[in-house]
Each structure stands twice: as C-alpha cells, then as structure tokens.
Write an enzyme that holds these catalytic residues in place. Structure first.
Site, PDB file in Angstrom:
ATOM      1  N   GLN A  24      23.217  -7.764 -13.231  1.00 50.33           N
ATOM      2  CA  GLN A  24      23.007  -7.771 -11.780  1.00 50.33           C
ATOM      3  C   GLN A  24      21.502  -7.749 -11.572  1.00 50.33           C
ATOM      4  OE1 GLN A  24      25.343  -7.984  -9.520  1.00 50.33           O
ATOM      5  NE2 GLN A  24      27.033  -6.569  -9.859  1.00 50.33           N
ATOM      6  N   SER A  25      21.043  -8.458 -10.544  1.00 47.39           N
ATOM      7  CA  SER A  25      19.594  -8.614 -10.385  1.00 47.39           C
ATOM      8  C   SER A  25      18.891  -7.303 -10.083  1.00 47.39           C
ATOM      9  CB  SER A  25      19.294  -9.593  -9.262  1.00 47.39           C
ATOM     10  OG  SER A  25      19.714 -10.864  -9.651  1.00 47.39           O
TER      11      SER A  25
END
Ligand SMILES: [Zn+2]
Length: 701
Positions: A24-25
């Site tokens: 996930q960023s």
C-alpha cells in the site's frame, strides 16, 4: 482444480515458488483501505488455482506504507527482484502491475529478469509470460500507463493546490504566533503571552543584529518561547521551551511573520537512487509570494532587511558577506574595513604586546590566501582605531547624544518587555489554578473518584503557579533586565555623555562596536609611505578623511638611532671594540632596546650597519698581522710578540684579546736584542706616530 492457463504454466514453473507482492502506498491506506489489502492477499487463492501448493506461495509484504514511485527504500521489491534473478520464482503475483512498480525503469528491469528466468507474471486481469513478445508488449504498456497514471494523479492534486496557493487561500500550517480565526482568516495569536514572546524575539534581533545574540538574551533573562503541539491528544495545546538558535532562524526567515503568504519555498529533487532531497529556493523563485496577505509581527521591509542582515552575518556566504556581527575582540573597526588598494574586505588579526595587551592588525589577504602571494597591504590597527573613535566622538556630538538616548530607551524597553513576558506566565498559571479550583468546587463531594482527580489537578496547578511566581520574583530581584531607579539615572547620566559611555572601561568592546556601526558605514584604509589614510563613510553618505601616522614597526622602534651609529663610527676609527663599549656606556648611550652595549652586541651592530672596526680600517690602510710581519722579518710570530712586549717594535692592539697589527715600514730591532742571522737586509725599525695603546691585562672583555 487448476484453471485453464493456455499452457503457460509448465512443470518448470511449478517446481519453483510463487511470489505474492503486497503493498500500500501510504500508512493511511494501510490503516484504512483494508479492502485493497484483502484483495491483494486473496491472490494467494489464484496461485493455488494455478497449481502452486499454498505453502509454496511466498508473500512479500514488508513494503507497506512505501510509495511505488521508486525501488529505493523498498526492501521487499528488491528482495523480489533478487529472487527472480536467482531463478527461485516460478510466478510473480500482484493485484495490478502498478503495485509492482510505478517507475518504468524499475518495471522493465523486473520484466527483463522475468524473461531471462522464465518467470510468469500474474495480476487480477490475467496471466502473462514475459518470454512471449505479445505478453511482454502488453506488460510494457501496462507499466508505462501505470507511471503515467501516477503522474496524472499528482498533477491533478498539485494543480488544485497551486491554484489555491496562487490566490493565497491554501490553508497551510502556521508558525506559532499566527492562527486561523473562526472565518479561516490568518490572525495574530489571541494569547497575549505568545504574541509578546514573538514580538520580543524580533525586537531583540533588531537591537542585537544577530540570531545567536537573541538566543543569549533569552537565556540570560530566563525567557522561554512558545510552541504548539501539532498532533496527538494534546494537538493545538501551548507549551513553552527554551529558545534555540535554529528556531530563531526559522522565525526570522519565515515570511508569514511579515504578513506575507508564501508557497513553494523549497525544491524537492530525487537523485539517481530515488532518494528525495530538499533545497531552499531563492525568494525570486518561490511559487507564490503575496506580501501584505494577513496581519504580521513585522513589516515586509523589515523582513527583507533582516534577511540581508542574516546573510551578511553568515560566514558560509563567503565573498557576499560584508560584516560579521560585532565580537568581543578589541579591534574596533572589525567588519567595517575596506582595502584602499584593491577594494576587498580587510580581515582582523591580533598580536600580543610585551605588556600582555592585544593589538589589532588589519590585513587585506583574501587574494593573497587564494593565490599564495604576499598580502595586498597590512597595518597595525591601534592608531587607526583611536583616530576613528576620536573623530566619531568629536565630530558627531549631537548624533552621539541621540544614539546614547536611543540605547537607553532601548534598554528600558527591553527590560519592560521581558518583565511583561514573565508576568504573563504568572497570569496564565493563576488562570489555570483558578479554573481548576472552580472545577473542583463544582463537583459533588460525594463523587469521590472525580473529586480526587480534580483535587490533584488543582494541587498541580497551584504548584505551577508557585513556580511561575518564584521565577518571576527571582528575575525581578536579580535585576539583570529590570532596572532600578538608580540604574536608570546612571544610564541617563551616561546617555547624556557618549564619550563617558565610550571611555567607561566597563563598556564591553562589543557595545562599542555596535555604537560605531550605528555611526559609521565603513572605513577604507590605504597605507602611503609614513601615513595611513582612513576614509570614513557615514550612513548619510558623507565622507571624512583622516591621516594617521603609520605606527612604527618593531624594527623601527628597536633600531639604534642614527646619531649613536655616527658616534660609534667615529669611535671605531681610533679605538678597538672593547674600548668603544666602555666609552659608549660611559656616555650613557644605548642600543635600540635601551640596553647598554657589550662587545658582542657592538660587533653585531657593526656587521648589520656595515661600520668597519678599527682592525678592518688598519688592515685596509696596509698594516700587517703578526704572521705577515714575522714573515717579513724572517722570524716566528712568537719572536714578534716578544719584541713587542720588550718595546723593540710597536704594534697596534685592535681587539680585547690582544691581537695586534704592525706598520709595514718598521725596522727590525738592532743586534742588541736578537740573533743576527735572522735579520733580513732592508728592514728598518721605525716608531709609528699614531697613538698607541699597549695591551693591558684589564683590556680584555
Ligand atoms: Zn587589498
């Protein structure tokens, strides 16, 4: 049950492991976007459907909260690449290709490695074999689109931000002292204590001209500086901390305090490793700057003057730097000197005199240091300092009076400001204690749990109040900043007489330098022959020229006077060195250091000034040494000495050790005093008429 893979999955692939990459960023997405994470982990099922046993699916999820824009700092991605290179991976699974890499270079590297090692790639849309040209083209396209997508997302976000910033409406975090009011407008902090602290910082900088002097002033007066908690349970709450140098610079460099809206003061660049670096941009390159956008603590002009001041103070600015802040050293003109020869700034050095006092030396040496050449010019500064100080005191009396009054008022104002700040701390503590007391009184005494907690809180507030009151009293008594009537009277008395203030030995050199900087813009020095010309430029633009006699160098100060040298020359025409020493000391004449002469010192002096000694003069006149005359008479030197002692021939003593010179025209003594066989024909004994001094035991030095 295995799904139809079109024959892409082979036994060779299944022999190796399946790698599932989960990312996930941002941390926010990790915490809140759990649906995406669930879908990513579900790909495990996809791998088993393709034929991999569940225990052979390697999940790499250490890159949670890392952006995909670069492979740097993504340990998981790097491990994935390493394992693919080593041929450990039969298939790589990711929710979308974009999860693997948002950067085309990283993506193509991975693709190439997968193709080399016959590793399959699988995402939600399908299964790809990078060895086949069609799949590889498709994957390349997906990678390019993924990078483009990231760009468009950023551009859309940035566009909105920039448009708001250009209008000055972007809400950014404000430095302490400024707040958003209910209408969202920037206003000064409603807390008077905070406002006073910020204003005091700016006033102290204006008075001292140096950020570190501000830190020292706050520390000396026991003052603290406010801050607000940014996050957490106490977000927005006020706290006080000792002022630090970096914080002073932050405040002084921040245009928001001058009422200006600004955005884009820094540039972010990523280097080859993908690491972000931040650089401060010059004011001309800021994205947005709107002076006068909201209330501030100082004017925009004052802000710019402060920036210039700080730039001049910073040693790291090198050539751009004109004058550093005044320091403690006794060189009055430190930071004000220009070279009259080349126009460069002159530097200050010191040398110590025999009495232990420091004497300034002013040197123009920047070019000399850069090119390893002798300094442009160099001079002793004591005479120049005294002359400039005298000129300033004598010529600027009305100005001086005004400056002294201003200093006095400034001191009083600073003391009052410090006192108000401390008083506001007491007031705040008093208010907190009162509030705690009201809360305690309002609660039902039967509710023991709550009452106990409130009572503890009240006690805590009372202790804080006592501490604040103690601090306030201590600062008042110590009186470092608060001035008694007597002190004010004394300052008034000093202010009415700047020369007295100036000459007061208790006035620190730093204060004298601050005063001279108020009155003088710069001083240009030029050394000409026996004089130094000082061109003094005053803030109004007037120029004054002073000519100061050049201070004598040590060599000049300690040289033997020419008149003494003449006497020595005269004496040595007739006397050997030891007699000349006795005569000189008898007349009370001394050398350059004021000490009586000795034979070695006189000999050295003669050598340095090319004064011939008696012996040198007589030799030049043709007189012979003992050896030479012995040869002439055909006898040994001992015989000559014997003849001289017996008075048969005359010699002239030329030094304290009894060395003699003989006139060449002397005749050898008659037979009576010697053996006939050693007489040479043609030698005549002849008395010389010049004064003769015989050797005496006391003649030796
Ligand atoms: Zn120069």
């Amino acid at each position: 049950m295995h799904e139809n893979t079109g024959g892409k999955v082979t036994a060779d692939h299944l022999r190796r492991d399946a790698y599932l990459y989960v990312r996930q960023s941002t941390l926010y997405q990790v915490a809140n976007n759990t649906e995406s994470a669930r879908r990513q982990y579900d790909l495990r099922g996809r791998a088993t459907a393709l034929g991999w046993p569940a225990e052979r699916v390697v999940v790499i999820d250490v890159d949670q909260g890392q952006s995909g824009s670069s492979a740097a700092d993504r340990a998981g991605f790097q491990r994935l690449v390493a394992d693919v290179s080593l041929g450990k991976a039969g298939i790589v699974l990711g929710l979308e290709c974009s999860r693997l890499a948002r950067n085309n270079a990283d993506w193509h590297r991975l693709l190439q490695l997968c193709a080399f090692n016959a590793t399959l790639i699988c995402d939600e849309d399908g299964l790809y074999d990078p060895c086949t040209i069609n799949d590889r083209l498709l994957l390349g396209l997906k990678g390019a689109m993924s990078e483009a997508e990231l760009h468009y997302i950023r551009a859309r976000l940035q566009g909105g931000i920039l448009a708001k910033a250009a209008r000055g409406e972007l809400a950014v975090r404000l430095p302490v002292g400024l707040v958003y009011d209910a209408a969202g407008q920037v206003a000064l902090d409603p807390d008077a204590g905070v406002r006073r602290a910020v204003a005091h910082l700016f006033a102290t900088f204006e008075a001292t001209g140096s950020a570190s002097a501000v830190v020292k002033a706050f520390a000396r007066d026991g003052l603290t500086f406010p801050g607000r908690h940014l996050t957490g349970a106490r977000a927005g709450e006020l706290y006080w901390k000792p002022l630090r140098h970096d914080h002073v610079l932050f405040v002084l460099h921040n245009p928001r305090y001058a009422g200006a809206f600004c955005y884009g003061r820094r540039r972010h660049v990523s280097d080859a490793d993908g690491h972000q670096r931040t650089f401060a941009k010059p004011a001309a390159e800021w994205t947005t700057l709107i002076p006068g956008a909201h209330p501030g603590f100082i004017s925009w002009e004052r802000f710019q003057a402060n920036q210039a001041r700080l730039g001049a103070n910073a040693p790291a600015r090198g050539q751009d730097r004109r004058a550093g802040p005044p320091r403690e050293g006794p060189a009055l003109l430190q930071g004000l000197l220009m070279c009259g020869k080349c126009g460069a700034r002159m530097t200050v050095g010191y040398h110590t005199r025999a009495d232990g006092s420091l004497v300034p030396d002013y040197t123009c040496q920047r070019e000399a240091i850069a090119t390893a050449t002798p300094p442009c010019q160099s001079m002793c500064g004591s005479g120049i300092d005294a002359a400039v100080a005298e000129f300033v005191l004598a010529a600027l009396t009305p100005m001086a009076l005004q400056a002294a009054l201003t200093v006095s008022a400034e001191l009083a104002e600073q003391a009052a400001a410090a006192d108000r700040l401390r008083a506001s701390h007491v007031e705040r503590a008093q208010h907190a204690a009162d509030a705690a007391r009201r809360r305690y009184l309002a609660v039902d005494p039967a509710n023991r749990l709550v009452a106990d907690a409130l009572e503890a809180d009240w006690n805590h507030r009372l202790r804080e109040l006592a501490d604040a009151q103690d601090d306030y009293n201590r600062a008042r008594v110590s009186g470092s900043a608060t001035l008694s009537t007597g002190q004010i009277d004394r300052i008034r008395a000093l202010a009415s007489d700047l020369p007295a203030l100036w000459n007061d030995p208790t006035t620190p050199m730093r204060e004298r330098k601050r005063l001279i900087r108020l009155l003088v813009t710069d001083v240009t020095l030029l050394k000409t022959g026996q004089h130094i010309r000082a061109d003094i430029r005053l803030p109004g633009g007037q120029q004054h020229q002073l000519t100061v006699p050049r201070p004598r160098t040590a060599r000049e100060q300690h040289s033997t006077p020419a008149s003494t040298l003449a006497v020595i020359d005269e004496l040595l025409a007739e006397h050997p060195l030891d007699e000349a020493v006795t005569i000189l000391n008898g007349r009370g004449l001394t050398g350059g250091w004021g000490r009586p002469f000795s034979t070695p010192s006189l000999m050295a002096l003669c050598r340095n000034h090319n004064i011939p000694t008696l012996g040198q003069r007589l030799r030049a006149g043709g007189m012979l040494t003992t050896h030479e005359i012995a040869e002439q008479f055909g006898v040994t030197p001992q015989v000559i000495g014997d003849w001289r002692r017996r008075g048969l021939i005359t010699g002239r003593r030329v030094d304290g050790r009894g060395a003699c010179l003989y006139h060449p025209d002397q005749k050898a003594p008659t037979r009576r005093g010697r053996s006939p066989e050693i007489v040479r024909p043609g030698c005549h004994a002849q008395a010389i008429t010049s004064p003769t001094i015989e050797t005496s035991p006391g003649g030796a030095v």
